[in-house]
Scaffold this active site. Structure first.
Site, short mmCIF file in Angstrom:
data_model
loop_
_atom_site.label_atom_id
_atom_site.label_comp_id
_atom_site.label_asym_id
_atom_site.label_seq_id
_atom_site.Cartn_x
_atom_site.Cartn_y
_atom_site.Cartn_z
N THR A 37 0.66 -1.31 0.06
CA THR A 37 0.06 -0.11 0.01
C THR A 37 0.93 1.22 0.01
O THR A 37 1.87 1.16 0.66
CB THR A 37 -0.84 0.22 1.24
OG1 THR A 37 -0.11 0.07 2.33
CG2 THR A 37 -1.77 -1.18 1.38
N GLY A 39 2.80 4.38 0.96
CA GLY A 39 4.43 4.69 0.62
C GLY A 39 5.42 3.72 0.54
O GLY A 39 6.37 3.40 0.17
N ARG A 67 -7.62 6.68 4.99
CA ARG A 67 -8.33 6.08 6.04
C ARG A 67 -8.77 4.61 5.71
O ARG A 67 -8.75 3.83 6.40
CB ARG A 67 -9.16 6.85 6.63
CG ARG A 67 -8.78 8.00 7.59
CD ARG A 67 -9.92 8.81 8.16
NE ARG A 67 -9.37 9.73 9.04
CZ ARG A 67 -10.18 10.18 10.30
NH1 ARG A 67 -11.65 9.75 10.29
NH2 ARG A 67 -9.82 11.07 11.22
N VAL A 68 -9.21 4.71 4.45
CA VAL A 68 -9.75 3.17 3.92
C VAL A 68 -8.87 2.81 2.79
O VAL A 68 -8.71 3.40 1.86
CB VAL A 68 -11.08 3.47 3.48
CG1 VAL A 68 -11.93 2.20 3.12
CG2 VAL A 68 -12.07 4.21 4.78
N LYS A 140 -4.87 -14.31 14.65
CA LYS A 140 -5.79 -15.15 14.78
C LYS A 140 -5.81 -16.60 14.04
O LYS A 140 -5.81 -17.68 14.41
CB LYS A 140 -7.39 -14.79 14.83
CG LYS A 140 -8.45 -15.60 14.93
CD LYS A 140 -10.00 -14.97 14.99
CE LYS A 140 -11.08 -16.23 14.90
NZ LYS A 140 -12.35 -15.43 14.80
N ARG A 218 18.14 -13.03 35.39
CA ARG A 218 18.28 -14.28 35.91
C ARG A 218 17.35 -14.95 36.77
O ARG A 218 17.13 -16.08 37.10
CB ARG A 218 19.65 -14.35 36.46
CG ARG A 218 20.91 -14.28 35.23
CD ARG A 218 22.19 -14.13 35.94
NE ARG A 218 22.52 -12.92 36.65
CZ ARG A 218 23.30 -12.80 37.93
NH1 ARG A 218 23.95 -13.64 38.20
NH2 ARG A 218 23.18 -11.61 38.53
N HIS A 281 19.48 -1.32 49.02
CA HIS A 281 18.12 -1.86 49.24
C HIS A 281 17.12 -0.87 49.17
O HIS A 281 16.04 -0.72 49.91
CB HIS A 281 17.95 -2.56 50.30
CG HIS A 281 18.76 -3.76 50.77
ND1 HIS A 281 19.01 -4.84 49.76
CD2 HIS A 281 19.81 -4.29 51.39
CE1 HIS A 281 19.79 -5.60 50.03
NE2 HIS A 281 20.57 -5.24 51.18
N GLU A 333 28.20 -2.04 43.16
CA GLU A 333 27.62 -2.72 42.17
C GLU A 333 27.26 -2.11 41.00
O GLU A 333 27.55 -2.53 39.68
CB GLU A 333 26.07 -3.23 42.73
CG GLU A 333 26.15 -4.33 43.79
CD GLU A 333 26.15 -5.55 43.22
OE1 GLU A 333 26.41 -5.98 42.10
OE2 GLU A 333 25.89 -6.70 44.15
N ARG A 443 7.96 6.01 64.29
CA ARG A 443 8.93 7.39 63.72
C ARG A 443 9.94 7.56 64.97
O ARG A 443 11.12 8.23 64.75
CB ARG A 443 8.20 8.54 63.77
CG ARG A 443 8.66 9.65 62.86
CD ARG A 443 7.71 10.77 62.59
NE ARG A 443 6.80 9.91 61.29
CZ ARG A 443 7.19 9.75 60.34
NH1 ARG A 443 8.50 10.16 59.81
NH2 ARG A 443 6.27 9.37 59.41
#
Length: 529
Positions: A37, A39, A67-68, A140, A218, A281, A333, A443
């Site tokens: 179609t 481009g 669009r169609v 499908k 992992r 952490h 790390e 607290r």
């Protein structure tokens, strides 16, 4: 159902032309008839390939500004027909419908259009209709039809054709179908999320979220948990968009902690001066500002040297060689920064287990975003905490107002407290944390733990007294009683920043006055669970 299905006819219609010519040529070389179609057909013809327009197949021209064009029985019949069903084959023969064995489609760039800040009408025009309809039809009917929606799968498709004498196996088509449905699902999620925002609906009746696999991990938090890392397409600088220069793959915990580190250090823009955050952490064990990154790192490290071991280091400026040498002094790390110079990379090259990430920029702590957390049977969604206060927003509630040094430290500590798990207490002095109490049910306990940590580092560093003496303290939520405040006062804190709003504010303010503390209210809470 026959396992191997030959590909004799393909429909190609793509907005992203990457790899299109090579794919088209490879299919043509294998004797596959090409339909296309707009481009896409033009690009293929310009490359010297023979292409049949879909409009020739349907007998209708592309109309309504494109669009169609593919919403037609000649297309959908070719995709949906069951090749082993006599009635379907008879219908195809009666109506002259040719089978389509391969569909290659990528959709209008809706997500990219939204990301560019396009207006409402432009976004609407970039909602693809025919593409998702064809994709869903082909997926499908994957018993017979192949559907490719990602440029990344072109090579795998050609390899499959070579391995099966121009055909594909059912297992391959099933994988393509799963990817295809995930793509249309993600596309619809992007559209519905954008529309909710455009309508200013913060809680639409249905909410869809989607992600793209960035990395199979992992394991998760623990070795018995399977895990994977998905990105949401956001351009926000951070762990998901960073470039990894060295080191083994990030783990689940690495990703979580690195995100926490970089989001915290991004609170300190370049104009705030060099800043470093060390995370363990998901909680900060040290944050500091200084005139140089190396000094900021040293001061952050001195907040809690024990917890910093094996931690994550985030910097708000380009990493240099000298700072890299200092960081490399202990096991780390991950290091994440906007940039890293050649000297820094050379230093880390000798640390094969250290991961170095660069993001190109800091994250905007005030940029709107959505956070999602799973609970049993559902999801909790909320706006990202973009709360921010300046000195002008603060209300002095005690007889004594903070002096200039205390005020600067209060604002610094408040930024850090935003990123500490509740209940959060942060002691800070001269632009550096000196004690952090995180995640306690009380607290008072958080205040006590932060003070203990401060004294522990005084012992390690050989200081004559705890660095909490003369420090300020930030509390992410109000003090429900005066006991937590008094714990901070006993540790030596001289000024306090907290949201206020407790039924016992008057009692807490009176206790602060009696202890000679300066205290300010923010009117803003920073719970972080």
């Amino acid at each position: 159902m026959t396992d191997i299905q030959p590909i004799r006819r393909a429909l190609l219609s793509v907005s992203d032309k990457t790899g299109l010519i090579d794919l088209g040529r490879a299919l043509a070389d294998r004797g596959v008839e090409l339909l296309s179609t707009g481009g896409t057909a033009k690009a293929l013809r310009e490359a010297g390939l023979e292409v049949r327009d879909v409009s020739d197949v349907t007998g209708f021209p592309e109309m309504m500004d494109g669009r169609v064009k593919t919403l037609h029985p000649m297309v959908h019949g070719g995709l949906l027909a069951l090749r082993d069903n006599d009635d379907h084959r008879a219908a195809m023969e009666t109506h002259g419908i040719g089978a389509i064995d391969l569909l290659v489609v990528n959709l209008y760039p809706f997500e990219e259009t939204v990301a560019k800040g396009a207006d409402y009408d432009t976004c609407i025009e970039n909602i693809d209709i025919g593409g998702p309809a064809m994709i869903r039809a082909a997926a499908k009917n994957h018993a017979f039809v192949n559907v490719v929606v990602d440029v990344a799968d072109y090579e795998a498709l050609l390899a499959e054709l070579d391995a099966n004498d121009g055909g594909t196996a059912l297992a391959f088509r099933q994988r393509l179908a799963q990817i295809a449905y995930a793509r249309t699902g993600a596309y619809d999620a992007a559209v519905s999320t954008w529309m909710a925002g455009a309508l200013d609906d913060s809680a639409p009746r249905r909410r869809a979220v989607a992600g793209t696999l960035a990395q199979s991990l992992r394991y998760g938090e623990n070795p018995h948990q399977a895990a994977a890392f998905y990105t949401d397409g956001s351009a926000r600088p951070g762990v998901a968009t960073a470039t990894q220069h060295q080191g083994k793959e990030l783990s689940y915990n690495n990703i979580n902690d690195t995100d926490a580190a970089f989001e915290l250090v991004s609170e300190f823009a370049a104009g705030d001066g060099p800043a470093v955050a060390i995370i363990k952490h998901a909680n900060p064990c040290g944050v500091a500002r200084a005139d140089t990154l190396i000094d900021a790192y040293r001061r952050a490290f001195d907040c809690d040297r024990t917890s910093a071991f094996g931690g994550i280091v985030a910097l708000n400026g380009p990493l240099d060689g000298a700072t890299a040498e200092e960081i490399a002094g202990i096991f780390t790390e991950v290091v994440i920064a906007p940039e890293a110079d050649d000297d820094a990379r050379a230093v880390f090259a000798a640390k094969k287990n250290l991961r170095l990430l660069t993001t190109g920029a800091l994250a905007d702590p005030r940029a709107a975003a959505l956070t999602i957390r799973q609970v049993s049977g559902g999801y909790l969604m909320q706006d990202k905490d973009t709360g921010f206060v300046t000195e002008a927003d603060l209300k002095v509630v005690t007889k004594r107002a903070p002096d200039a040094r205390e005020m600067a430290d209060l604002l610094f500590a408040w930024k850090v407290a935003k990123h500490v798990k509740s209940n959060a207490i942060v002691y800070a002095r001269d632009g550096a944390t000196v004690g952090v109490g995180a995640g306690q049910m009380s607290r008072v306990d958080s205040a006590n733990i932060a003070a203990i940590k401060a004294q522990r580092m005084a012992d390690v560093l050989g200081l004559p007294e705890s660095p909490a003496k003369g420090a300020v303290v930030a509390s992410d939520a109000f003090f429900p009683f005066a006991d937590g405040l008094m714990e901070a006062a006993a540790a030596g804190a001289t000024a306090v920043i907290q949201p206020g709003g407790s039924m016992r504010d008057a009692e807490v303010i009176a206790a602060a006055d009696e202890a000679g503390l300066a205290m300010v209210f923010t009117g803003l809470r920073h719970f972080r669970h």
